[in-house]
Design a protein around this motif. Structure first.
Motif, PDB file in Angstrom:
ATOM      1  N   UNK A 340      23.218 -14.853  17.724  1.00 18.15           N
ATOM      2  CA  UNK A 340      23.421 -13.705  16.853  1.00 18.15           C
ATOM      3  C   UNK A 340      24.893 -13.488  16.584  1.00 18.15           C
ATOM      4  N   UNK A 341      25.372 -12.275  16.868  1.00 11.87           N
ATOM      5  CA  UNK A 341      26.784 -11.934  16.657  1.00 11.87           C
ATOM      6  C   UNK A 341      27.538 -11.772  17.968  1.00 11.87           C
ATOM      7  N   UNK A 342      27.141 -12.544  18.999  1.00 15.18           N
ATOM      8  CA  UNK A 342      27.760 -12.396  20.317  1.00 15.18           C
ATOM      9  C   UNK A 342      28.059 -13.756  20.923  1.00 15.18           C
ATOM     10  N   UNK A 343      29.207 -13.829  21.611  1.00 13.82           N
ATOM     11  CA  UNK A 343      29.628 -15.037  22.314  1.00 13.82           C
ATOM     12  C   UNK A 343      29.868 -14.656  23.768  1.00 13.82           C
ATOM     13  N   UNK A 344      29.185 -15.337  24.692  1.00 13.80           N
ATOM     14  CA  UNK A 344      29.313 -15.053  26.118  1.00 13.80           C
ATOM     15  C   UNK A 344      30.168 -16.126  26.775  1.00 13.80           C
ATOM     16  N   UNK A 345      31.199 -15.702  27.500  1.00 19.61           N
ATOM     17  CA  UNK A 345      32.072 -16.609  28.240  1.00 19.61           C
ATOM     18  C   UNK A 345      32.036 -16.185  29.699  1.00 19.61           C
ATOM     19  N   UNK A 346      31.490 -17.058  30.551  1.00 22.15           N
ATOM     20  CA  UNK A 346      31.359 -16.760  31.981  1.00 22.15           C
ATOM     21  C   UNK A 346      32.417 -17.525  32.758  1.00 22.15           C
ATOM     22  N   UNK A 347      33.250 -16.790  33.484  1.00 25.98           N
ATOM     23  CA  UNK A 347      34.258 -17.394  34.350  1.00 25.98           C
ATOM     24  C   UNK A 347      34.043 -16.867  35.766  1.00 25.98           C
ATOM     25  N   UNK A 348      34.965 -17.155  36.662  1.00 22.54           N
ATOM     26  CA  UNK A 348      34.799 -16.767  38.062  1.00 22.54           C
ATOM     27  C   UNK A 348      34.763 -15.245  38.198  1.00 22.54           C
ATOM     28  N   UNK A 349      33.604 -14.701  38.511  1.00 21.71           N
ATOM     29  CA  UNK A 349      33.476 -13.273  38.766  1.00 21.71           C
ATOM     30  C   UNK A 349      33.606 -12.392  37.546  1.00 21.71           C
ATOM     31  N   UNK A 350      33.443 -12.942  36.329  1.00 23.24           N
ATOM     32  CA  UNK A 350      33.632 -12.125  35.139  1.00 23.24           C
ATOM     33  C   UNK A 350      32.837 -12.690  33.974  1.00 23.24           C
ATOM     34  N   UNK A 351      32.221 -11.790  33.233  1.00 23.32           N
ATOM     35  CA  UNK A 351      31.537 -12.146  31.999  1.00 23.32           C
ATOM     36  C   UNK A 351      32.171 -11.366  30.854  1.00 23.32           C
ATOM     37  N   UNK A 352      32.608 -12.077  29.827  1.00 15.42           N
ATOM     38  CA  UNK A 352      33.167 -11.444  28.634  1.00 15.42           C
ATOM     39  C   UNK A 352      32.271 -11.739  27.446  1.00 15.42           C
ATOM     40  N   UNK A 353      31.941 -10.693  26.699  1.00 12.69           N
ATOM     41  CA  UNK A 353      31.184 -10.840  25.465  1.00 12.69           C
ATOM     42  C   UNK A 353      32.114 -10.566  24.290  1.00 12.69           C
ATOM     43  N   UNK A 354      32.127 -11.484  23.322  1.00  2.60           N
ATOM     44  CA  UNK A 354      32.979 -11.366  22.152  1.00  2.60           C
ATOM     45  C   UNK A 354      32.125 -11.313  20.886  1.00  2.60           C
ATOM     46  N   UNK A 355      32.678 -10.740  19.843  1.00  2.00           N
ATOM     47  CA  UNK A 355      32.116 -10.856  18.505  1.00  2.00           C
ATOM     48  C   UNK A 355      32.664 -12.147  17.887  1.00  2.00           C
ATOM     49  N   UNK A 356      32.118 -12.612  16.751  1.00  2.00           N
ATOM     50  CA  UNK A 356      32.582 -13.889  16.185  1.00  2.00           C
ATOM     51  C   UNK A 356      34.058 -13.947  15.819  1.00  2.00           C
ATOM     52  N   UNK A 357      34.723 -12.807  15.641  1.00  2.00           N
ATOM     53  CA  UNK A 357      36.170 -12.837  15.393  1.00  2.00           C
ATOM     54  C   UNK A 357      36.956 -12.773  16.702  1.00  2.00           C
ATOM     55  N   UNK A 358      36.249 -12.961  17.823  1.00  4.03           N
ATOM     56  CA  UNK A 358      36.800 -12.968  19.184  1.00  4.03           C
ATOM     57  C   UNK A 358      37.402 -11.630  19.589  1.00  4.03           C
ATOM     58  N   UNK A 359      36.861 -10.556  19.027  1.00  5.87           N
ATOM     59  CA  UNK A 359      37.153  -9.219  19.533  1.00  5.87           C
ATOM     60  C   UNK A 359      36.286  -8.973  20.765  1.00  5.87           C
ATOM     61  N   UNK A 360      36.894  -8.507  21.838  1.00  2.00           N
ATOM     62  CA  UNK A 360      36.141  -8.273  23.068  1.00  2.00           C
ATOM     63  C   UNK A 360      35.155  -7.134  22.858  1.00  2.00           C
ATOM     64  N   UNK A 361      33.875  -7.419  23.098  1.00  4.34           N
ATOM     65  CA  UNK A 361      32.814  -6.436  22.891  1.00  4.34           C
ATOM     66  C   UNK A 361      32.483  -5.705  24.186  1.00  4.34           C
TER      67      UNK A 361
END
Length: 395
Positions: A340-361
């Motif tokens: 959809x309109x979300x990008x999930x990046x999982x790193x050590x102890x942290x999950x970041x969700x971004x929109x397609x323009x890489x704004x942190x959601x």
């Protein structure tokens, strides 16, 4: 003659003080609501409403995490989301869980290399290099296929309408492709003896199929995208359109509404349904460390200068292959997923969700040791560690 005099218009009554006060309060509330909508437009979107309705009965923590549930199969399993559940396939079993851990399907299998390809409501599980294939929809298996001993599966994909395309190796041919309709009856077969077929994808409307073929042009390796109308006969194996992909090795394939997306080892290419190269993106010698083609109108690549190490660039490409957004990452990325309109990046102890323009959601600081992540189109995210899984629903 006597003229009739018009009746005098009675004077209008002024609204009472109570009505004027109520009107003032309603106007004030509407203004406050409009200000709140503008200030929180990233939170109060349609996906947020969908999540509220879909998960309102699911018990969650203040951060949005549902209670973890155990799954069988181990972290080496293949995973996919199916409707609101989690599909887990290991070498010995296929299991389908609800978002809260209820077991819907528990099927014993024997596969050496299980692979899952899924859409929002269906999933195909197959043994790459083996003979067995299963299709699941809703909460049950709806189709199965077992090839002969001298045949082997190379690829299987569903389109959003539920049609299936299967690529296999068969004695006497370098590649065979079978297309099944929504009733899982075969409607077309293509058998090639001069070129190897590594992958295939159906058009969204189910009227065409794209094949990735591998061969030699002169003395140089060449991969080609071949396009066929499903109205063709089996005897006529000449493609309607072709597009050379050069000497790149295709790794993944997706047919979107705007054309065919081909992810290669060294470049990303977009091809029109008529075989025209619409655009490409070269990795410029960087290593492909992760990717997702499941975003809505965009693709996500994780590229690094070195094969090892944590430094990498997160690249978002639009439907023409141009860079839409990019960001440098310095933490080790365990898993990457988009939907959809979300990008999930999982790193050590942290999950970041971004929109397609890489704004942190949204960000989640407690991931409970997760090493795998699957993003969903409504913004919810499934996280898995070695033996447990849990659903994260952004508030």
């Amino acid at each position: 003659m006597e003229l009739l005099q018009p009746k005098p218009t009675p004077p209008k009554k002024r609204p009472s003080r109570l009505l004027r006060l109520l009107a003032f309060l309603v106007t004030l509330a509407l203004m406050a609501g409009a200000v709140a909508l503008v200030a929180n437009r990233d939170k109060l979107n349609l996906d947020g409403v969908r999540r509220w309705f879909n998960y309102r009965s699911l018990e969650r923590s203040d951060s949005g995490q549902a209670e973890s549930f155990s799954y069988d199969g181990g972290s080496a399993s293949s995973f996919a989301t199916l409707d609101d559940g989690l599909l887990v396939c290991s070498t010995a079993s296929i299991r389908l869980y609800s978002g809260s851990g209820t077991l819907y399907v528990d099927q014993t299998i024997s596969m050496e290399h299980p692979v899952i390809h899924s859409t929002e409501h269906s999933a195909v599980v197959y043994d790459a290099g083996g003979q067995d294939l299963f299709v699941f929809s809703g909460k049950e298996q709806v189709f199965s296929l077992s090839l002969k001993e001298d045949e082997s599966l190379l690829s299987a994909r569903l389109n959003q309408e539920g049609s299936l395309v299967v690529v296999a190796q068969e004695s006497g041919y370098k590649g065979t492709v079978t297309v099944y309709g929504q009733d899982f009856q075969p409607i077309m077969r293509i058998k090639l003896s001069s070129r190897f077929v590594s992958d295939a994808a159906l058009s969204p409307d189910g009227k065409s199929v794209a094949l990735v073929t591998l061969g030699v042009n002169g003395s140089t390796f060449e991969s080609t995208l071949e396009l066929y109308q499903l109205s063709r006969t089996e005897e006529d194996v000449s493609p309607d359109h072709t597009c050379s992909l050069g000497n790149d090795v295709p790794l993944d394939l997706a047919w979107k509404s705007d054309g065919i997306w081909v992810l290669g080892q060294s470049s990303f290419t977009l091809v029109s349904p008529s075989g025209e190269n619409k655009g490409s993106y070269d990795y410029s010698g960087q290593y492909l460390k992760g990717f997702s083609l499941n975003g809505e109108g965009y693709a996500v690549l994780l590229l690094g200068k070195y094969r090892a190490g944590s430094a990498a660039d997160l690249i978002v490409l639009d439907h023409t292959g141009q860079v839409k957004a990019s960001s440098s990452l310095h933490d080790q990325v365990f898993s990457l997923s988009a939907a959809g309109n979300y990008i999930a990046v999982l790193s050590a102890g942290r999950l970041d969700l971004y929109t397609p323009d890489l704004t942190l959601y949204r960000s989640l600081e407690t991931t409970q040791g997760a090493r795998r992540v699957i993003q969903r189109s409504d913004g919810s995210t499934m996280l898995m560690n070695a033996d447990t899984a849990h659903l994260y629903v952004p508030n």
